[in-house]
Every structure is written in structure tokens, then in C-alpha cells.
Design an enzyme around this catalytic site. Structure first.
Site, mmCIF file in Angstrom:
data_model
loop_
_atom_site.group_PDB
_atom_site.id
_atom_site.type_symbol
_atom_site.label_atom_id
_atom_site.label_comp_id
_atom_site.label_asym_id
_atom_site.label_seq_id
_atom_site.Cartn_x
_atom_site.Cartn_y
_atom_site.Cartn_z
ATOM 1 N N ASP A 110 -23.546 8.784 -75.763
ATOM 2 C CA ASP A 110 -23.078 9.634 -74.716
ATOM 3 C C ASP A 110 -21.869 8.540 -73.928
ATOM 4 O OD1 ASP A 110 -24.531 11.364 -75.391
ATOM 5 O OD2 ASP A 110 -25.677 10.383 -73.244
HETATM 6 N N1 URA Z 1 -30.101 8.999 -75.928
HETATM 7 C C1 URA Z 1 -28.720 9.732 -75.259
HETATM 8 O O1 URA Z 1 -29.189 10.402 -73.854
HETATM 9 N N2 URA Z 1 -28.237 9.353 -75.003
HETATM 10 C C2 URA Z 1 -27.573 7.736 -75.336
HETATM 11 O O2 URA Z 1 -25.958 8.010 -75.197
HETATM 12 C C3 URA Z 1 -28.059 7.891 -76.438
HETATM 13 C C4 URA Z 1 -29.508 7.667 -76.838
#
Ligand code: URA
Length: 249
Positions: A110
């Protein structure tokens, strides 16, 4: 003697595998009449190409298949993992200085997550290791918005019901409690969208900080934030190795 099976790829995939750009870009080149296969103009991205025999050109220049590259990036928070962002936010591609080929991300992180991101033009390897059956372990360091009880950590361990189904068992370690926050380490083998964030939300908590600190044998060691390095041949072999079924040694 039996002929080897032809290795077929769609034209858009062939161009992106060659390291020239993303599949979206390849489709636009094909649509605008810049690509020929064996001297014939092809304007359908789904046209099948035999990797071993067909000759593909872009703007009249032969397209050679790229050397395989495997890069490990320490992604900072605030960078997106897609190639282009309509909102103009920084992308991880801006950090890959000195890499000429187009590399796809192996899974995603993310915008607000930092840590390890694997990138490669080996699409077969990327597909293989992102399949949950490959059971590639990813470890995250989490700062939770609340203090979490032992029962809540057990819920994370045993699997939590999310909108797209229950999560597989996870390894969870309380790192420390500090003030109003629990810091924990969670290791999962799936890679669903926003998975760790949604797991914490299912406990009526929230992720305040998320860092991916390990992918299989790969750790952050030796990398500073925003930096990348090539994988070693031994690391590539280890990542590709199929996990042994439980109970075998
Ligand atoms: N889990 C999440 O919530 N975000 C990420 O970027 C990776 C794993």
C-alpha cells in the site's frame, strides 16, 4: 524426434516481457500500428507469438527478450507500486535508477506501507511465488492503534473472517506494548489486498504503521530506505524453491 512444445505468449505480454514497458503501454503501441510480427502489421494485443520462432519489431526495430532481473527495493512510505499514477504521486519506478528494463512488482504494498518489495521481469517466477500455494512467508512489523490482548493475537494466529473469506493461520509475536499501542510481528503466506490492515480492523483496532521486514529468505539488512539491490543467484533459487509439504523434512 518429438518437436519441443512452442512457447506461446500474447503479443502484449511478449513486449512487456522484453522489458520495454508495461502491458498497457504495449497494447497502445500495438493499437497504434507500431508493431509487426514476421513483417506483418498486427493490431490485436491477444495475437499469439511463438517466443522461439516469431520475429517481432517495434517501429521497425527487432525486439529481443530481456535478460532476467530480480531487484529488492526498500520502499519508503508515500510511494505507490503501480507504474503510473493518474494523481501524480511518486511511484516505486522513480527509485529504480539504473534499471533499464521494465520490472513488474511481485505482489504490492500500500501507499502507506514501507519495506521490502520484490521486482522482476521474470513473469513466470512472479506468478508462481504470488500463488498462495507457494506459501512464501512475508513478515510485517505492525504498530497497532490499541493495546491488543492475548486472545486477539490468538484470533490473528488462527484465522480471521474477512469480507473475502477467512485468513490462513498466521505466526504472530508480541514485540512490546508501549503506552496505548501494541507492536507486533505477523507472518502470513497470503497476499490479499490490504490484508494486514483488514485483519487488525476486524479486531476493532487499526494499523498505524506497517513495514514489510521479510520476504522468505530476504530481509532489510544492508538496504537503506529508498535503495535497491539485485538478488544473488542463491536468493533467486531459494525464492523459487517450492515449499515442502508439512510433515516432510
Ligand atoms: N498488508 C497490508 O494491509 N498492506 C500492505 O501493504 C501489505 C500487507
Amino acid at each position: 524426434m518429438k518437436q519441443p512444445e512452442p512457447q506461446l505468449k500474447t503479443l502484449d505480454r511478449y513486449l512487456s516481457k522484453a522489458g520495454l514497458g508495461s502491458r498497457t503501454e504495449a497494447r497502445s503501441w500495438i493499437g497504434s500500428g507500431r508493431v509487426k510480427v514476421n513483417g506483418r502489421l498486427i493490431q490485436t494485443p491477444d495475437h499469439w507469438v511463438d517466443m522461439a520462432r516469431d520475429k517481432v519489431t517495434l517501429d521497425g526495430k527487432p525486439v529481443a527478450q530481456a535478460e532476467r532481473r530480480y531487484v529488492l527495493l526498500y520502499k519508503p512510505k508515500g510511494y505507490i507500486t503501480t507504474y503510473k499514477d493518474p494523481e501524480g504521486r511518486p511511484t516505486v519506478y522513480q527509485l529504480l535508477k539504473g534499471v533499464d528494463q521494465f520490472l513488474g512488482t511481485v505482489g504490492r504494498l500500500d501507499l502507506d506501507t514501507s519495506g521490502l518489495l520484490l521486482m522482476t521481469n521474470d513473469t513466470a517466477m512472479a506468478e508462481e511465488v504470488t500463488n498462495p500455494a507457494h506459501k512464501l512467508e512475508k513478515t510485517y512489523l505492525v504498530k497497532a492503534a490499541t493495546l491488543l490482548t492475548d486472545e486477539q493475537l490468538d484470533q490473528l494466529r488462527n484465522g480471521i473472517e474477512l469480507s473475502d473469506g477467512p485468513t490462513l493461520p498466521a505466526q504472530v509475536k508480541r514485540v512490546r506494548d508501549a503506552g496505548k499501542h501494541t507492536f507486533l510481528e505477523i507472518t502470513i503466506t497470503e497476499g490479499r489486498n490490504r490484508q494486514v490492515r483488514r485483519m487488525l480492523e476486524a479486531l476493532d483496532s487499526k494499523v498505524l504503521k506497517l513495514v514489510r521486514v521479510r520476504i522468505g529468505p530476504l530481509t532489510l539488512e544492508g538496504l537503506t530506505i529508498g535503495q535497491w539491490r539485485e538478488l544473488t543467484p542463491a536468493e533467486i533459487t531459494q525464492i523459487k524453491k517450492k515449499p515442502k509439504p508439512k510433515g516432510t523434512s
